[in-house]
Design an enzyme around this catalytic site. Structure first.
Site, PDB file in Angstrom:
ATOM      1  N   CYS A  23      -2.855   7.813   5.090  1.00  0.00           N
ATOM      2  CA  CYS A  23      -2.882   7.371   3.697  1.00  0.00           C
ATOM      3  C   CYS A  23      -4.220   7.717   3.059  1.00  0.00           C
ATOM      4  O   CYS A  23      -4.342   7.756   1.843  1.00  0.00           O
ATOM      5  CB  CYS A  23      -2.591   5.879   3.592  1.00  0.00           C
ATOM      6  SG  CYS A  23      -3.566   4.893   4.715  1.00  0.00           S
ATOM      7  N   GLU A  75       0.887  -1.171   0.000  1.00  0.00           N
ATOM      8  CA  GLU A  75       0.000   0.000   0.000  1.00  0.00           C
ATOM      9  C   GLU A  75       0.913   1.205   0.000  1.00  0.00           C
ATOM     10  O   GLU A  75       1.721   1.387   0.907  1.00  0.00           O
ATOM     11  CB  GLU A  75      -0.880  -0.030   1.253  1.00  0.00           C
ATOM     12  CG  GLU A  75      -1.979   1.008   1.203  1.00  0.00           C
ATOM     13  CD  GLU A  75      -2.454   1.405   2.585  1.00  0.00           C
ATOM     14  OE1 GLU A  75      -2.815   0.525   3.372  1.00  0.00           O
ATOM     15  OE2 GLU A  75      -2.440   2.611   2.862  1.00  0.00           O
TER      16      GLU A  75
END
Lengths: 496, 496
Positions: free
Chosen positions: B272, B235
């Site tokens: 994020c 990720e």
């Protein structure tokens, strides 16, 4: 031009012009447009399109089998059967889409102010690089193409250079059937030529690549697609091991030997599920029994001059690494005909990095007679990833069964008990895949209901009003699919 | 040694020695052994282990929050809340494993002579490279670790250099709790140091790598693992777009501006899911409203000197590409403190390849005031892959809602309506992932029930006697899990 050759004679028999770059770009553009249209269709609509294609394949069975035989030399009975299987598979994938589990529909009411829904969307246009060895099953309208269309993705197939004329004709039949049944322009197209294939992989319009073929081809595609992060589902080379327990060998070594030879020479040994290496207890005479059967195997043509050359190289390399060998005694003809062959190998030589543990595509296999079953099991654990494996046991009470299966499973996709791996049934429980280097994606299957999963991805929508959610998440479950509501999996008949 | 620094002062505060190569090898060996043991445990047994770990986290909440604050400067309230969330998540993943859908259990009786079963097995030892920004949620015992353990895989976590002392202490607490609850030695370990991390990625014992961090770090891991075919779930960086419709802007631009600033400065902009770019209709005064709020945002310390330096570079690059800017007026202190900032950007400048479309980690975001909604929607389609997006609408009847969601979905993992993306609920319907380059695997999620799927793979067993099949496929369904029998999905209460 992709030139077509008859494998039985090596003679040139026409060819197909390469797709121009401008034409590839036009095809990509219409696939991009079609992607939005397909994503908005219900599975039952795509089932109508796919059923029309299945019917068209069967309607042209004889023509396609003849054309395929001219380019592959695989024989009419095998090709007719492959077409029939392909027609059934297309219907199966359509039915899997209609069943609806592939949508992964889920809704959670977290609290008064938060609701979250999740489902799978089609990823977009797929590039399919089919295989030489199954011109229908894994060709320009085989498992990859049908499962991608069923999942709602347009497909651009690349013609295989081993059968360019068949690829062209098959794609016209399938494309016409799809469009006549109502599929939008751009749903399915074909490109021909190496450069056209690269064009697909490099295009931002392509969401995912599916490939069936050699290790070298698969690795090249993976490297090419990596900088863009494009998923590549590559099914590559594999040595599928078979293991014979003491009880099984005692019961009938001759029958196992006969089955082994029939399986590894099927389609001239050009099956990705070919059993390439059999372990049998020493003293049962497995190598001799296999060699006796191999002696009588009629020569068969390999698919291409390249595969025939690789086979010759592979045989020479195996000869260096093996203990002894035996081959068919029937004279080999013209074209790409080769003789079946078997090698005897020592357990101690089956070390990581050995040529013995790499695939040799064609009618050849290895026999390893083990003295110590525990040592043989330890070797199984060290084998590299394979698509499939077989275990021959003395029946349900054979005490070795469980240990052998447990040792094999971590390295393979499917284990067949008292059966050869070369039959691959298309059903819900099929797994046709396996750990690296057999495939590039150990979680994927290219046969069976799971095949659709390669072409969708999950998305979540938070706090959506009912009218913003997809129709299959609305309260009355109009598509009658299994859904998960607040964590509980609910099949359609029991909804609400 | 990984040296620890206080982000609020920049002062060194001890450190943790690197794990030696011999120790990494010993850890890998015990993980390999544990993998067989874990694969043979029932989910309810692993639930006991995970519950003990969850309890241990809560029992040490204050100690861990203090230690975490010394190394991250994220503040005690946020860290306490993150620990509590992590403890809940561990229990959730355990409950998902017990529910059993993740096993994908399926059996088909094809005909009298062929039966085929399919289910998911744990892939083996997992290497987890956690993130700097969520020392608990995505650290050495966060979502990746807990979901891997729930799925039956041993985990070796690598300590993040931004919080080495917390990593060490947290791993000891978790490891002790696991072992005390009965988990085998090798179930969970920690390594510290860059070389130890590479050792994991290069080891044939590691089946899968999970990574949360920068684009550069993720790409390096992907390249390193590619030749071995090891799956890497990375990720990476992402610019999460937000879109404000005309109706929403007319209703309350000031409230949206306030929410936007609160969301993109949360945790010093080190989420994020930070909304990095907002589209709002011209004339509503969105940039001015955001700038007014930004002026009042207190400075906050970034996690590391490296992140602070990257932020400074990013701000300088954005300043070149943007039309104008505005920043917090409150003086910035010592250590890694930075000021929140906002840039006004032109729609025409949001072109592929522009710096404006790349993440800048930290408390900064872009405002794009669009004149033509259709042109803004076209731009949305061209954005690169993101984890999440927000849409602010005038309510369910807002005619723009559907079109905006449809344009966003192909590029993101989750779309939140009238909500900011920075809250990520751990539930069945959560999708925390997204298309490249936000992640390396667009089909995966690192939060939610789907997180377990990264750590299992399907296998098929053909013609197995009942005693050779896993217990959860036996007729009485002893684990009471959903299964598919001959293609029909059957929840446990309705079995047989």
């Amino acid at each position: 031009m992709d030139v077509s050759y008859d494998p039985r004679t090596g003679e040139r028999q026409g060819g197909v012009a390469h797709t121009t770059s401008a034409m590839v770009e036009a095809i990509l553009n219409r696939a991009t447009t079609a992607a939005y249209e397909l994503a908005a269709t219900a599975p039952k609509v795509r089932k109508i399109w796919l059923t029309a294609t299945s019917d068209a394949l069967l309607a042209h069975e004889e023509e396609l089998a003849q054309l395929g035989n001219e380019e592959t030399g695989l024989g009419l009975p095998r090709l007719r059967s492959e077409i029939a299987g392909s027609a059934r598979s297309i219907l199966f994938y359509a039915s899997v889409a209609v069943e609806g589990s592939y949508l992964g529909a889920s809704t959670d009411l977290i609290n008064e102010s938060i609701a979250l829904s999740r489902w799978n969307i089609p990823v977009g246009p797929i590039a399919v690089f089919g295989a030489s060895n199954f011109p229908f099953g894994f060709g320009v309208f085989g498992h990859d193409v049908a499962s991608a269309l069923a999942a709602g993705c347009p497909v651009i197939a690349k013609a295989h250079p081993a059968h360019p004329r068949l690829s062209a004709r098959l794609s016209v039949i399938a494309r016409s059937a799809l469009l006549a049944a109502g599929a939008p322009e751009g749903t399915y197209d074909l490109v021909t030529g190496f450069d056209a294939g690269l064009h697909l992989v490099d295009s931002p319009a392509i969401a995912t690549v599916a490939f069936t073929g050699s290790q070298r081809g698969g690795m090249a595609l993976l490297a090419r697609a990596a900088p863009r992060g494009v998923p590549v589902f590559a099914e590559m080379g594999t040595v599928n091991p078979a293991f014979v327990t003491a009880a099984a060998a005692a019961a009938d070594t001759a029958a196992i030997a006969a089955g082994f030879v029939a399986s590894f020479t099927l389609g001239a040994g050009q099956f990705c599920t070919k059993p390439g290496l059999i372990f049998a207890p020493a003293g049962a005479g497995m190598f001799d029994a296999v060699a006796a059967r191999v002696a009588e195997v009629p020569p068969a043509p390999l698919l291409t001059a390249g595969i025939a050359a690789s086979f010759a190289t592979g045989i020479a390399e195996l000869a260096v690494a093996a203990e002894s060998t035996s081959r068919s005694t029937i004279p080999v003809g013209d074209g790409y005909f080769v003789a079946a062959q078997v090698f005897r190998v020592a357990l101690a030589d089956l070390r990581p990095g050995s040529r013995l543990l790499e695939e040799c595509f064609g009618p050849v296999a290895l026999v390893c007679e083990y003295i110590d079953a525990a040592a043989a099991l330890s070797t199984l654990v060290r084998l590299q990833g394979s698509l499939a494996a077989s275990v021959f046991t003395g029946g349900p009470t054979d005490p070795e069964t469980r240990a052998v299966v447990e040792r094999l499973l971590p390295n393979v996709g499917r284990v067949a008990l008292n059966a050869w791996p070369t039959g691959v049934i298309n059903t819900w429980s099929q797994q046709h895949g396996g750990p690296w280097p057999a495939t590039s994606r150990l979680d994927a299957t290219s046969v069976g209901a799971g095949a659709l999963a390669r072409f969708v991805r999950p998305v979540s929508l938070q706090n959506a009003a009912p009218e913003t959610l997809p129709v299959f998440l609305s309260a009355d479950n109009p598509w009658q699919i299994p859904r998960r509501i607040d964590g509980a999996l609910i099949p359609p008949a029991h909804q609400f």
